[in-house]
Design an enzyme around this catalytic site. Structure first.
Site, short mmCIF file in Angstrom:
data_model
loop_
_atom_site.label_atom_id
_atom_site.label_comp_id
_atom_site.label_asym_id
_atom_site.label_seq_id
_atom_site.Cartn_x
_atom_site.Cartn_y
_atom_site.Cartn_z
CE1 TYR A 1 -64.41 38.06 10.55
CE2 TYR A 1 -64.45 38.35 8.17
CZ TYR A 1 -65.08 37.97 9.34
OH TYR A 1 -66.36 37.51 9.31
CB SER B 1 -66.70 35.75 6.04
OG SER B 1 -66.58 36.96 5.33
#
Length: 275
Positions: free
Chosen positions: A145, A132
């Protein structure tokens, strides 16, 4: 010879799109899902599917063995299954952070090690990790995250170095905003028992996060469809020499560039305003 691919996190979004597209291209694919109902849905669509719960080592091993039996051998592992646990760092119970790592890192590691042993025996293979933009930079209220993806990037870079004398290639894909059910899952995680939003000093900002997550469609500028990830995945699979990193979406390119030229304080200022 037809290439074989094992994909995790294939019930919706990126994993589902890539599984379908690779099958249409002629690849033999096993697309894993966490729930049996999703496995059955994919099977009805003509896509080989098995259950792999990345938070359960027994499920990983069982699903991997089933996938290997279906495919005969595994040329490519595309690790994709993950979720985001929102919340301010000070509000995150340690157990919630632990669960985030269990699915987003430890499960990937266990499956990857199984695949590497097989690939070493065959003399070649490709490991592709769907990371990501939040493995490059951080954003407020994504601490769990962020941490899992930063850890994944470090582990993957090390793995690539350690396998440099083999024919096993390792790549990272780093998407920014992509159309998927990721926001829906994050919303459910936000207002679960993990976060006491009502009594948090971040309560007002949580309400803003809730409003953002509840927006349907493209909630963020520069959001692309899953085909943007598929394009990079295909290169990582088919190129003679896969790239170590593949940026996807304008924000990843932008923040990757800004991180190299701006001070930490200035980056903090920009990223805090981006929340």
């Amino acid at each position: 010879m037809t290439k074989t691919v094992l994909i995790t996190g294939s019930s919706t979004g990126i994993g589902y799109y890539c599984a379908k597209a690779l099958v249409e291209r002629g690849y033999k694919v096993v697309a894993s899902c966490r729930k049996q109902a999703d496995v059955e849905r994919l099977q009805q669509q003509g896509i080989h599917s098995v259950v792999i719960d990345l938070a359960d080592e027994a499920s990983i091993e069982n699903g991997y063995c089933q996938a290997l039996e279906i495919l005969g051998h595994i040329d490519v592992l595309f690790n994709n299954g993950a979720y985001g646990q929102p919340g301010a760092v000070e509000d995150l119970p340690t157990d919630a952070l632990r669960k985030q790592f269990e699915t987003n890192l430890f499960g990937w590691h266990h499956l990857t090690c199984l695949a590497i042993k097989h690939m070493r025996e065959r003399g070649h293979g490709r490991i592709i990790q769907n990371s990501s933009v939040l493995g490059l930079v951080t954003l407020p209220y994504r601490g769990a995250y962020n941490a899992s993806k930063f850890a994944l990037e470090g582990l993957t870079d090390t793995l690539r170095q350690e396998l440099s004398d083999t024919k096993i290639q390792v790549s990272l894909i780093e998407p920014g905003p992509i159309e998927s059910k990721f926001r829906d899952n994050a919303l459910a995680a936000f207002f679960s028992a993990n976060i006491d939003a009502e009594n948090s000093p971040h309560h007002e900002n949580y309400l803003k996060q809730q409003a953002r997550l509840e927006v349907k469609g493209k909630a963020q500028p520069f959001t692309l469809g899953p085909q943007a990830v598929y394009k990079k995945l295909l290169h990582a699979i088919e190129a003679k020499r896969a790239k170590p990193r593949y940026y996807v979406t304008f924000p990843t390119y932008l923040f990757g560039y800004l991180k190299r030229i701006l001070s930490t304080r200035l980056m903090d200022s920009i990223l805090t305003k981006s929340r």
